[in-house]
Design a protein around this motif. Structure first.
Motif, PDB file in Angstrom:
ATOM      1  N   PRO A   1       0.843  -1.203   0.000  1.00  8.20           N
ATOM      2  CA  PRO A   1       0.000   0.000   0.000  1.00  8.20           C
ATOM      3  C   PRO A   1       0.871   1.242   0.000  1.00  8.20           C
ATOM      4  CG  PRO A   1       0.015  -1.039   2.182  1.00  8.20           C
ATOM      5  CD  PRO A   1       0.715  -1.989   1.247  1.00  8.20           C
ATOM      6  N   ALA A   2       0.434   2.275  -0.720  1.00  8.56           N
ATOM      7  CA  ALA A   2       1.336   3.412  -0.929  1.00  8.56           C
ATOM      8  C   ALA A   2       0.605   4.742  -0.848  1.00  8.56           C
ATOM      9  CB  ALA A   2       2.016   3.284  -2.291  1.00  8.56           C
ATOM     10  N   THR A   3       1.401   5.790  -0.645  1.00  9.21           N
ATOM     11  CA  THR A   3       0.901   7.154  -0.720  1.00  9.21           C
ATOM     12  C   THR A   3       1.037   7.636  -2.159  1.00  9.21           C
ATOM     13  OG1 THR A   3       3.061   8.159  -0.314  1.00  9.21           O
ATOM     14  CG2 THR A   3       1.746   7.581   1.610  1.00  9.21           C
ATOM     15  N   GLN A   4       0.408   8.731  -2.474  1.00  4.71           N
ATOM     16  CA  GLN A   4       0.490   9.306  -3.813  1.00  4.71           C
ATOM     17  C   GLN A   4       1.524  10.424  -3.887  1.00  4.71           C
ATOM     18  OE1 GLN A   4      -1.233   8.000  -6.440  1.00  4.71           O
ATOM     19  NE2 GLN A   4      -1.856   6.463  -4.924  1.00  4.71           N
ATOM     20  N   GLN A   5       1.978  10.909  -2.737  1.00  2.00           N
ATOM     21  CA  GLN A   5       2.904  12.039  -2.701  1.00  2.00           C
ATOM     22  C   GLN A   5       4.291  11.589  -2.226  1.00  2.00           C
ATOM     23  OE1 GLN A   5      -0.161  12.315  -0.912  1.00  2.00           O
ATOM     24  NE2 GLN A   5      -1.116  13.120  -2.793  1.00  2.00           N
ATOM     25  N   TYR A   6       5.296  12.309  -2.706  1.00  2.63           N
ATOM     26  CA  TYR A   6       6.663  12.094  -2.239  1.00  2.63           C
ATOM     27  C   TYR A   6       6.832  12.786  -0.882  1.00  2.63           C
ATOM     28  CZ  TYR A   6       8.024  10.278  -6.805  1.00  2.63           C
ATOM     29  OH  TYR A   6       8.123   9.516  -7.941  1.00  2.63           O
ATOM     30  N   HIS A   7       7.659  12.182  -0.038  1.00  3.77           N
ATOM     31  CA  HIS A   7       7.945  12.742   1.285  1.00  3.77           C
ATOM     32  C   HIS A   7       9.456  12.780   1.471  1.00  3.77           C
ATOM     33  CE1 HIS A   7       3.752  12.679   2.854  1.00  3.77           C
ATOM     34  NE2 HIS A   7       3.633  11.697   1.965  1.00  3.77           N
ATOM     35  N   GLY A   8      10.109  13.648   0.721  1.00  6.69           N
ATOM     36  CA  GLY A   8      11.553  13.743   0.777  1.00  6.69           C
ATOM     37  C   GLY A   8      12.204  12.429   0.351  1.00  6.69           C
ATOM     38  N   THR A   9      13.231  12.017   1.095  1.00  5.58           N
ATOM     39  CA  THR A   9      13.931  10.784   0.765  1.00  5.58           C
ATOM     40  C   THR A   9      13.381   9.577   1.523  1.00  5.58           C
ATOM     41  OG1 THR A   9      15.595  11.279   2.465  1.00  5.58           O
ATOM     42  CG2 THR A   9      16.075  12.001   0.210  1.00  5.58           C
ATOM     43  N   LYS A  10      12.230   9.742   2.159  1.00  5.19           N
ATOM     44  CA  LYS A  10      11.628   8.625   2.891  1.00  5.19           C
ATOM     45  C   LYS A  10      11.053   7.600   1.919  1.00  5.19           C
ATOM     46  CE  LYS A  10      10.342  11.233   7.050  1.00  5.19           C
ATOM     47  NZ  LYS A  10       9.220  11.679   7.910  1.00  5.19           N
ATOM     48  N   LEU A  11      11.302   6.321   2.225  1.00  2.72           N
ATOM     49  CA  LEU A  11      10.753   5.238   1.411  1.00  2.72           C
ATOM     50  C   LEU A  11       9.452   4.712   2.001  1.00  2.72           C
ATOM     51  CD1 LEU A  11      14.016   3.207   0.613  1.00  2.72           C
ATOM     52  CD2 LEU A  11      13.033   5.175  -0.587  1.00  2.72           C
ATOM     53  N   PHE A  12       9.308   4.829   3.323  1.00  3.76           N
ATOM     54  CA  PHE A  12       8.088   4.396   4.009  1.00  3.76           C
ATOM     55  C   PHE A  12       7.732   5.429   5.068  1.00  3.76           C
ATOM     56  CE2 PHE A  12      10.058   0.484   2.516  1.00  3.76           C
ATOM     57  CZ  PHE A  12       8.991  -0.216   1.977  1.00  3.76           C
ATOM     58  N   LEU A  13       6.465   5.484   5.405  1.00  2.93           N
ATOM     59  CA  LEU A  13       6.014   6.313   6.514  1.00  2.93           C
ATOM     60  C   LEU A  13       4.735   5.714   7.075  1.00  2.93           C
ATOM     61  CD1 LEU A  13       4.243   9.540   5.258  1.00  2.93           C
ATOM     62  CD2 LEU A  13       4.984   7.758   3.697  1.00  2.93           C
ATOM     63  N   VAL A  14       4.412   6.109   8.293  1.00  4.45           N
ATOM     64  CA  VAL A  14       3.226   5.584   8.976  1.00  4.45           C
ATOM     65  C   VAL A  14       2.138   6.650   8.967  1.00  4.45           C
ATOM     66  CG1 VAL A  14       2.302   4.674  11.134  1.00  4.45           C
ATOM     67  CG2 VAL A  14       4.637   4.085  10.430  1.00  4.45           C
ATOM     68  N   VAL A  15       0.961   6.298   8.440  1.00  7.95           N
ATOM     69  CA  VAL A  15      -0.186   7.202   8.380  1.00  7.95           C
ATOM     70  C   VAL A  15      -1.371   6.508   9.049  1.00  7.95           C
ATOM     71  CG1 VAL A  15      -1.775   8.473   6.885  1.00  7.95           C
ATOM     72  CG2 VAL A  15       0.639   8.246   6.242  1.00  7.95           C
ATOM     73  N   ASN A  16      -1.886   7.126  10.133  1.00  4.98           N
ATOM     74  CA  ASN A  16      -3.009   6.552  10.881  1.00  4.98           C
ATOM     75  C   ASN A  16      -2.717   5.114  11.318  1.00  4.98           C
ATOM     76  OD1 ASN A  16      -4.524   8.935  10.504  1.00  4.98           O
ATOM     77  ND2 ASN A  16      -5.297   8.194   8.533  1.00  4.98           N
ATOM     78  N   GLY A  17      -1.481   4.890  11.756  1.00  8.13           N
ATOM     79  CA  GLY A  17      -1.104   3.570  12.243  1.00  8.13           C
ATOM     80  C   GLY A  17      -0.817   2.549  11.165  1.00  8.13           C
ATOM     81  N   LYS A  18      -0.862   2.966   9.893  1.00  8.75           N
ATOM     82  CA  LYS A  18      -0.632   2.040   8.780  1.00  8.75           C
ATOM     83  C   LYS A  18       0.646   2.397   8.052  1.00  8.75           C
ATOM     84  CE  LYS A  18      -3.045  -0.041   4.846  1.00  8.75           C
ATOM     85  NZ  LYS A  18      -4.276  -0.006   4.012  1.00  8.75           N
ATOM     86  N   ARG A  19       1.492   1.396   7.813  1.00 12.11           N
ATOM     87  CA  ARG A  19       2.777   1.618   7.144  1.00 12.11           C
ATOM     88  C   ARG A  19       2.561   1.659   5.631  1.00 12.11           C
ATOM     89  NH1 ARG A  19       8.060   1.169   8.701  1.00 12.11           N
ATOM     90  NH2 ARG A  19       9.612   0.523   7.149  1.00 12.11           N
ATOM     91  N   LEU A  20       2.971   2.771   5.016  1.00 16.28           N
ATOM     92  CA  LEU A  20       2.765   2.966   3.587  1.00 16.28           C
ATOM     93  C   LEU A  20       4.099   3.230   2.881  1.00 16.28           C
ATOM     94  CD1 LEU A  20      -0.323   5.375   3.690  1.00 16.28           C
ATOM     95  CD2 LEU A  20      -0.341   2.885   3.416  1.00 16.28           C
ATOM     96  N   ALA A  21       4.191   2.743   1.669  1.00 15.33           N
ATOM     97  CA  ALA A  21       5.361   3.025   0.839  1.00 15.33           C
ATOM     98  C   ALA A  21       5.147   4.339   0.106  1.00 15.33           C
ATOM     99  CB  ALA A  21       5.572   1.901  -0.168  1.00 15.33           C
ATOM    100  N   THR A  22       6.219   5.076  -0.099  1.00 17.56           N
ATOM    101  CA  THR A  22       6.137   6.308  -0.882  1.00 17.56           C
ATOM    102  C   THR A  22       6.468   5.973  -2.348  1.00 17.56           C
ATOM    103  OG1 THR A  22       8.470   6.918  -0.649  1.00 17.56           O
ATOM    104  CG2 THR A  22       6.958   7.592   1.124  1.00 17.56           C
ATOM    105  N   PRO A  23       6.112   6.845  -3.280  1.00 16.67           N
ATOM    106  CA  PRO A  23       6.464   6.585  -4.689  1.00 16.67           C
ATOM    107  C   PRO A  23       7.953   6.372  -4.906  1.00 16.67           C
ATOM    108  CG  PRO A  23       4.874   8.378  -4.539  1.00 16.67           C
ATOM    109  CD  PRO A  23       5.295   8.063  -3.129  1.00 16.67           C
ATOM    110  N   LEU A  24       8.795   6.978  -4.036  1.00 20.90           N
ATOM    111  CA  LEU A  24      10.237   6.834  -4.191  1.00 20.90           C
ATOM    112  C   LEU A  24      10.677   5.382  -4.018  1.00 20.90           C
ATOM    113  CD1 LEU A  24      12.782   8.520  -4.721  1.00 20.90           C
ATOM    114  CD2 LEU A  24      13.063   8.737  -2.246  1.00 20.90           C
ATOM    115  N   PHE A  25       9.979   4.634  -3.170  1.00 18.22           N
ATOM    116  CA  PHE A  25      10.298   3.223  -2.983  1.00 18.22           C
ATOM    117  C   PHE A  25      10.143   2.456  -4.293  1.00 18.22           C
ATOM    118  CE2 PHE A  25       8.435  -1.028  -2.304  1.00 18.22           C
ATOM    119  CZ  PHE A  25       9.514  -1.666  -1.719  1.00 18.22           C
ATOM    120  N   PHE A  26       9.049   2.708  -5.002  1.00 18.66           N
ATOM    121  CA  PHE A  26       8.798   2.002  -6.264  1.00 18.66           C
ATOM    122  C   PHE A  26       9.786   2.433  -7.349  1.00 18.66           C
ATOM    123  CE2 PHE A  26       4.641   2.232  -4.090  1.00 18.66           C
ATOM    124  CZ  PHE A  26       4.445   0.866  -3.893  1.00 18.66           C
TER     125      PHE A  26
END
Length: 343
Positions: A184-209
Motif C-alpha cells: 500500500p502506498a501514498t500518492q505524494q513524495y515525502h523527501g527521501t523517505k521510502l516508508f512512513l506511517v499514516v493513521n497507524g498504517k505503514r505505507l510506501a512512498t512513490p520513491l520506494f517504487f
C-alpha cells in the motif's frame, strides 16, 4: 612473502584475500558516503559537480588500469580497459530507461539523485551475485561459453531489429506490477523517505517504487553485460572492478549527459555490433576449449582466437563510430527541420 598481485605464465591473477576485501571496503565506503550526503542534502547536481565526480571516477579507472599494467602486465590491463569500456557503454543504454522511469513516476528533480544512488547500490549487489555465478559456471563448465556467445548474438540481433533508440515509454515488468500490488502506498513524495506511517498504517512512498524499478531494470541489463565482460576476461576480480567503476559513475553520467542521450540515435545499433563481436569471440573461445563430445569428437577445434588488443581496438572503434554517426545524424535532422520551418 607473496605479492598482492602476481601474474603467472598464463596471464592470470593470484590475489591475496585482502585485495578483494580492501576493494569491496573502499567501494562500500564511497557508496555509504554518497548516500548519507545526498540524503541530507537532496538536490539536482550542477554540471560542475557532476563533471568533477565523473572525472574522479574515470580518472580512477584509468589509474587502476595503469596499476594493473604495472603489477600484472599489459594483457590483464587490456582486459580491464576493454571490460570497463564495454560495461560503461552498456550502462549508457540503461540511462534511457532511467530517464523514462523518472518521467513515469514524476520524480522531483531534487530526489532523482538519491533514487539513482540507491538503485545503483541494488544493482551492484545483484551484479555481484551474477559475477560470482558466472565465475562458478566458467570454472566448472567450459561449454557455458557456447551459451554466453549464443545469447549475446541473439541479443545483438534483437537490438539491431529495434533500430534507432526508442524512448517513447517505460513498460513495467511483472515483478514491478507485483510490488505495486503488494505494498500500500501514498500518492505524494515525502523527501527521501521510502516508508512512513499514516493513521497507524505503514505505507510506501512513490520513491520506494522508483528505486525498485531502477534496481530491477539494471538486473535485466546485467543479463547482457556480465556474459559480455566474461567474453573479454575470465578474471572475476577484473569483472567486479570494471562493473564498480562503470556503475559508480553512472549517476553523474545521467545528469551530465541527459540531453546528449537523446542525440545518440544509433546507440542500439552500435551496442548490437559490440555484443555480436563479443558473442563471436566467445563462440571461438568455446570451440578452442571444446569438450562437448558431439563437436569434433570432444576435441579442441583449431580456430583462431581474438586477442585482447584487437578486442579493445574494436570496442573503441565501434563506440567512437556510433557516437560520431549519431551526432552527425541529429545535426543533419536539426538543419533540415530549421530549413523546413524557415520555408
Amino acid at each position: 612473502m607473496t605479492s598482492a598481485i602476481l601474474p603467472t605464465a598464463t596471464e592470470t591473477l593470484d590475489l591475496d584475500p585482502w585485495v578483494w576485501w580492501v576493494t569491496i571496503g573502499v567501494a562500500a565506503a564511497v557508496l555509504i558516503f554518497d548516500v548519507v550526503w545526498i540524503a541530507r542534502n537532496p538536490h539536482r547536481p550542477s554540471n560542475k559537480e557532476t563533471g568533477l565526480a565523473l572525472t574522479v571516477y574515470v580518472g580512477g579507472a584509468i589509474l587502476f588500469g595503469l596499476g594493473m599494467w604495472y603489477f600484472a602486465g599489459a594483457q590483464l590491463a587490456g582486459e580491464f580497459y576493454a571490460g570497463w569500456l564495454t560495461e560503461y557503454s552498456l550502462s549508457v543504454d540503461n540511462l534511457f530507461i532511467f530517464l523514462l522511469i523518472m518521467a513515469k513516476f514524476a520524480v522531483p528533480e531534487k530526489l532523482q539523485q538519491f533514487a539513482l544512488m540507491i538503485g545503483i547500490i541494488i544493482a551492484i549487489v545483484l551484479r555481484g551475485i551474477f559475477i560470482w555465478l558466472g565465475a562458478a559456471a566458467i570454472e566448472n563448465f567450459s561449454w557455458v561459453f557456447y551459451i554466453f556467445g549464443a545469447f549475446l548474438i541473439y541479443t545483438a540481433v534483437k537490438l539491431a531489429r529495434e533500430g534507432e533508440t526508442d524512448d517513447d515509454e517505460y513498460e513495467e515488468n511483472r515483478f514491478m506490477k507485483w510490488v505495486e500490488s503488494r505494498f500500500p502506498a501514498t500518492q505524494q513524495y515525502h523527501g527521501t523517505k521510502l516508508f512512513l506511517v499514516v493513521n497507524g498504517k505503514r505505507l510506501a512512498t512513490p520513491l520506494f517504487f522508483v528505486i525498485v524499478a531502477l534496481g530491477t531494470t539494471d538486473l535485466l541489463f546485467a543479463l547482457d553485460s556480465i556474459p559480455a565482460i566474461y567474453g573479454l576476461t575470465r578474471e572475476p576480480y577484473i569483472v567486479l572492478v570494471a562493473n564498480l567503476f562503470a556503475l559508480m559513475g553512472l549517476r553523474q553520467l545521467y545528469f551530465l549527459l541527459g540531453g546528449l542521450l537523446q542525440r545518440l540515435v544509433y546507440l542500439s545499433i552500435g551496442l548490437a555490433v559490440l555484443l555480436a563481436f563479443i558473442g563471436v569471440k566467445l563462440l571461438l573461445h568455446a570451440l578452442h576449449e571444446n569438450e562437448l563430445p558431439f563437436i569434433n569428437g570432444g576435441e579442441n577445434v583449431p580456430v583462431p582466437e581474438i586477442p585482447i588488443w584487437m578486442s579493445l581496438g574494436a570496442i573503441v572503434v565501434i563506440l567512437g563510430t556510433t557516437t560520431v554517426l549519431s551526432l552527425l545524424k541529429t545535426r543533419k535532422d536539426e538543419r533540415e527541420e530549421q530549413q523546413r520551418l524557415g520555408s
